[in-house]
Design a protein around this motif. Structure first.
Motif, short mmCIF file in Angstrom:
data_model
loop_
_atom_site.label_atom_id
_atom_site.label_comp_id
_atom_site.label_asym_id
_atom_site.label_seq_id
_atom_site.Cartn_x
_atom_site.Cartn_y
_atom_site.Cartn_z
N VAL A 146 0.83 -1.19 0.00
CA VAL A 146 0.00 0.00 0.00
C VAL A 146 0.87 1.25 0.00
N THR A 147 0.38 2.28 -0.68
CA THR A 147 1.04 3.57 -0.69
C THR A 147 0.22 4.54 0.15
N PHE A 148 0.83 5.13 1.13
CA PHE A 148 0.13 6.06 2.01
C PHE A 148 0.27 7.49 1.50
N PRO A 149 -0.73 8.35 1.85
CA PRO A 149 -1.86 8.10 2.75
C PRO A 149 -3.00 7.37 2.05
N VAL A 150 -3.87 6.76 2.86
CA VAL A 150 -5.07 6.12 2.38
C VAL A 150 -6.26 6.69 3.14
N ILE A 151 -7.44 6.37 2.65
CA ILE A 151 -8.66 6.79 3.35
C ILE A 151 -9.54 5.57 3.58
N LEU A 152 -10.33 5.64 4.63
CA LEU A 152 -11.32 4.61 4.93
C LEU A 152 -12.69 5.27 4.88
N LYS A 153 -13.65 4.58 4.30
CA LYS A 153 -15.01 5.10 4.26
C LYS A 153 -15.98 3.93 4.30
N PRO A 154 -17.23 4.19 4.69
CA PRO A 154 -18.20 3.10 4.77
C PRO A 154 -18.64 2.63 3.40
N ASN A 155 -19.00 1.38 3.33
CA ASN A 155 -19.51 0.77 2.10
C ASN A 155 -20.67 1.57 1.52
N MET A 156 -21.58 2.02 2.42
CA MET A 156 -22.72 2.83 2.02
C MET A 156 -22.84 4.01 2.95
N GLY A 157 -23.49 5.08 2.48
CA GLY A 157 -23.71 6.25 3.31
C GLY A 157 -24.81 6.01 4.32
N GLY A 158 -24.99 7.00 5.19
CA GLY A 158 -26.03 6.93 6.21
C GLY A 158 -25.53 6.22 7.45
N GLY A 159 -26.38 6.19 8.46
CA GLY A 159 -26.02 5.53 9.71
C GLY A 159 -25.50 6.53 10.73
N ASP A 160 -25.34 6.07 11.97
CA ASP A 160 -24.95 6.97 13.04
C ASP A 160 -23.67 6.50 13.73
N THR A 161 -22.81 5.80 12.99
CA THR A 161 -21.54 5.36 13.55
C THR A 161 -20.50 6.47 13.35
N VAL A 162 -19.35 6.31 13.99
CA VAL A 162 -18.29 7.31 13.88
C VAL A 162 -17.84 7.47 12.43
N ILE A 163 -17.60 6.34 11.75
CA ILE A 163 -17.12 6.42 10.37
C ILE A 163 -18.21 6.95 9.43
N SER A 164 -19.47 6.63 9.72
CA SER A 164 -20.56 7.13 8.87
C SER A 164 -20.71 8.63 9.02
N ARG A 165 -20.58 9.11 10.25
CA ARG A 165 -20.67 10.55 10.47
C ARG A 165 -19.48 11.29 9.84
N ALA A 166 -18.30 10.68 9.95
CA ALA A 166 -17.10 11.32 9.40
C ALA A 166 -17.07 11.25 7.88
N LYS A 167 -17.68 10.20 7.31
CA LYS A 167 -17.68 9.90 5.88
C LYS A 167 -16.32 9.42 5.38
N VAL A 168 -15.24 10.08 5.79
CA VAL A 168 -13.89 9.69 5.36
C VAL A 168 -12.94 9.80 6.55
N ILE A 169 -12.10 8.79 6.74
CA ILE A 169 -11.06 8.82 7.78
C ILE A 169 -9.71 8.62 7.09
N ARG A 170 -8.76 9.48 7.40
CA ARG A 170 -7.45 9.41 6.76
C ARG A 170 -6.47 8.62 7.63
N ALA A 171 -5.63 7.80 6.99
CA ALA A 171 -4.56 7.08 7.68
C ALA A 171 -3.25 7.36 6.93
N ASP A 172 -2.26 7.86 7.65
CA ASP A 172 -1.00 8.26 7.02
C ASP A 172 0.10 7.22 7.12
N ASP A 173 -0.13 6.17 7.91
CA ASP A 173 0.87 5.12 8.00
C ASP A 173 0.18 3.80 8.35
#
Length: 747
Positions: A146-173
């Motif tokens: 893998v080449t960083f940075p990468v992003i994590l996002k939910p399979n589908m939108g909606g919901g009330d979880t942390v990742i759903s609310r954030a929509k995108v989470i960045r990981a640099d390493d």
């Protein structure tokens, strides 16, 4: 035959824009929501209906019943949120018997909505998308190329979880990726977490294809570019969007949508990759989107065209979108612009120049101004509820400092809503929101004697002066005070055009007779006091008063919250509040009888007699008998032990209702004619409990679920809403705001 109207389900700013497009055509618009109340403030929305949302087990049953109860059969049903889209699409065949639906079934639509399927289809069609990494667990990241940075996002939108609310989470390493993936997969499952390369560039690199499709072909289409977004690095939402032609995005979107045979509104998001110049497919949103208002401003009114398509009216040739026209979410866009300026990425002059292109705003419209006025307090409330408070809850080690912040933010948001709703101009703009009146909830009525700094039950107490002001406010608003048990008959009388109010007081406190009753008599206002025989006969403690006394007195105490005895600190104000909050939550998690007994036991160990507290606060049988001679007074039933009725079995439920009814009749000489559910929240009073109360002979029962009496209140007379007179908001103008029904559009 013309469709009778439109029901928009969910959404916020996109829904508001769609309602305005339809309203301009005099189309009746109804709004169904469990979340944002914003579209309901539009003058183009005739009715706002609340429900539990698309993920509730009874969602489809609700939609079926809604068609009949609200006379919406045959209306166009437009889902405007991700969860709502999935629900309607999955049940398209069934719902099509009741509504007109312009949307594919889920077998086709899931290839657009579920990102792994979307990217598989894109690969098959030769449409570029960001490099995507397959992980089944956090440990897979160790061997991932893998080449960083990468992003994590939910399979589908909606919901009330942390990742759903954030929509995108960045990981640099790699370590950050493992931690983020573990947390996200714990919330939504590893198979629902998408990990992708981060395409360089900000919002200015992001393009959207906006269109209306019918049976696999576009009816109208155009493209737009995000000039700015908020936050500026990963846009939770667009803040400034401009019509800009992008042929590559159009070609790619057409390939994807034709493959699914799409019908309906759709936005397809791309990001231009500066490394090779290609647009990379990000998401497909088959629903109204946040900047939907740009469509009509650009001359391609997709909302109006959707109405034509739904009614099988030819659309004719649609003119191309006007280039350079912009849409803005003003408040967030200003924040985004100044953030970019501070980083040296954009000048203020550039921002000011962009304002000249704006022809559509997220909330404000000259012919529909009210949503623009209340959007800011609503946005503040949503940020607090969905982003600030969940973050505070997750950091228990910070203790009561965060609890204090949380409480302050909560009450600040409520106060803002009340202040806006109290403005005469605002109340007069929406007279129908007041419905047919209100049922007020009170507990203690007593003078403000100052008291300790730590008072966790202060919200349950109002002053006699404020009670007088509340009565005067109700009378000035034209409400007629009546007995609660007379309300169903009055509301059912077609010849009765008046609006009413009923005052109710829960738990039978002695101060109700000492301070409240004389005021009710002075104004000639009927009132109902709900009685719990366990309190009256001193066989049950008032646990929230016991918990307040314990945490107020003790610097620390031993308590078993379910994992064995532990030492609970309660020396400082923050520790006291945190301890009380834990006890409060404990009562609703363990069997309530046992939880109350544990609180009582801990109190007795510190010299506090729980029953002595009841004896000091609650009327006994003799006092109730005397009070019952007042013709304005009625004593209702409130269960035997003040237990959460949804958490007990059928036999206990019957006992709590029937025995409390019998005991109240013994005290006053006649049976109670109304019932109040202890706690009264939706998790304490539901359909089972309402049926049991009705079967026991009660014509009316009340919850603590907030709301005014509406046109459909009589459909569930044993689940009526009430309006709380809260000790934290003792202002006459706030009572008028509550009577207007407007504050309940904020929740």
């Amino acid at each position: 035959m013309t469709i009778p109207g439109v029901v928009i389900v969910g959404g916020a700013h996109g829904t508001l824009a769609l309602a305005r497009s339809l309203g301009a055509l005099n189309v009746p618009v109804h709004y169904l929501t469990h979340d944002s109340p914003l579209p309901g403030w539009s003058r183009f929305v005739r009715e706002t209906i609340r429900w539990s949302g698309p993920r509730d087990a009874g969602a489809i049953s609700f939609l079926r019943e809604m068609a009949t109860k609200h006379h919406l059969k045959g209306c166009l049903l437009v889902p405007s949120g991700d969860g709502e889209v999935q629900l309607v699409s999955e049940h398209r065949e069934e719902l099509s018997a009741l509504y007109r639906i312009v949307l594919p079934d889920w077998a086709s639509l899931q290839w657009l909505c579920e990102k792994p399927l979307l990217y598989r289809r894109a690969a098959e069609l030769g449409v570029s998308f960001p490099r995507t990494y397959a992980l089944t667990s956090a440990d897979d990241a160790d061997a991932l190329d893998v080449t960083f940075p990468v992003i994590l996002k939910p399979n589908m939108g909606g919901g009330d979880t942390v990742i759903s609310r954030a929509k995108v989470i960045r990981a640099d390493d790699r370590q950050a990726l493992k931690a983020a993936f573990a947390e996200a997969s714990a919330e939504i499952g590893a198979g629902n977490v998408v990990v992708q390369e981060l395409i360089p560039g900000g919002g200015e690199s992001q393009f959207s294809y906006a269109a209306l499709w019918r049976e696999g072909e576009p009816v109208a289409e155009f493209t737009a570019r995000r000039t700015r977004q908020y936050p500026v690095d990963f846009g939770y939402t667009s803040t400034c969007v401009e019509v800009v032609d992008n042929v590559e995005a159009i070609d790619a979107a057409r390939k994807i949508l034709r493959s699914a045979g799409h019908s309906g509104l759709v936005e397809v998001e791309f990001k231009r990759d500066g490394r090779d110049g290609s647009p990379k497919l990000l998401d497909v949103n088959p629903r109204p989107w946040s900047w939907f208002g740009l469509c009509s401003a650009a001359g391609v009114d997709l909302g109006a065209l959707l109405w034509q398509v739904a009614n099988d009216v030819p659309t004719g040739k649609v003119p191309p979108a006007r280039q350079g026209v912009s849409w803005s979410y003003l408040v967030r866009d200003a924040v985004a612009a100044f953030t970019l300026n501070r980083r040296g990425q954009a000048g203020i002059g550039e921002y000011l120049a962009s304002l000249r292109k704006i022809r559509s705003w997220a909330a404000f419209a000259p012919n529909d101004p009210l949503p623009g006025l209340i959007d800011l307090p609503l946005t503040v409330g949503r940020v607090i509820k969905k982003r600030v408070l969940p973050g505070l809850n997750s950091r228990q080690s910070t203790g009561m400092l965060l609890q204090s912040v949380k409480r302050s933010l909560k009450y600040g948001a409520i106060r803002a809503g009340l202040e806006v709703s109290s403005l005469p101009a605002v109340r007069s703009a929406f007279p129908s929101f007041a419905g047919r009146g209100v049922i007020f909830t009170l507990h203690h009525v007593r003078p403000d004697m100052g008291g300790p700094a730590f008072a966790p039950n202060a919200h349950l107490s109002i002053t006699p002066q404020f009670l007088e002001e509340a009565i005067e406010a109700a009378l000035e608003c034209g409400l007629v005070p009546v007995h609660l048990h007379d309300l169903p008959g009055l509301l059912a009388d077609d010849s009765e055009k008046r609006s009413f109010c009923a005052f109710t007081l829960d738990d039978g406190y002695r101060n109700n007779a000492e301070y409240a009753a004389p005021i009710f008599r002075r104004y000639g206002v009927p009132y109902t006091i709900f009685i719990t025989p366990g309190f009256v006969e001193r066989t049950r403690s008032v646990w929230w008063e016991t918990a307040a006394a314990l945490t107020q007195k003790a610097a620390s105490f031993e308590f078993d919250f379910g994992s064995g005895p532990e030492h609970v600190k309660s020396a400082s104000l923050s520790q006291k509040a945190e301890a009380f909050t834990r006890l409060e939550a404990f009562v609703q998690t363990l069997a309530e009888d046992e939880a109350v007994e544990r609180i009582d036991r801990a109190a007795r160990q510190h010299g506090i007699d729980p029953i002595a507290i009841v004896d000091e606060l609650v009327m006994d049988a003799r006092e109730l008998k005397v009070l019952s001679t007042d013709p304005l007074a009625h004593l209702g039933a409130h269960t035997m032990t003040h237990v959460n009725m949804r958490r007990i079995d059928a036999a206990r439920l019957a006992y709590e209702i029937e025995e409390s009814t019998r005991r109240v009749e013994t005290y006053v000489g006649h049976p109670p004619r109304s019932f109040s559910y202890p706690y009264g929240w939706s998790k304490a009073a539901g359909e089972r409990e309402a049926k049991a109360v009705f079967d026991a002979g009660f014509p009316v029962a009340v919850t603590t679920q907030a709301g005014v009496l509406g046109p459909h209140s009589l459909e569930k007379p044993t689940l009526l809403p009430r309006v709380s007179l809260n000790g934290h908001f003792q202002e006459k103008r706030f009572v008028k705001a509550l009577i207007s029904g407007l504050p309940f559009r904020f929740v």
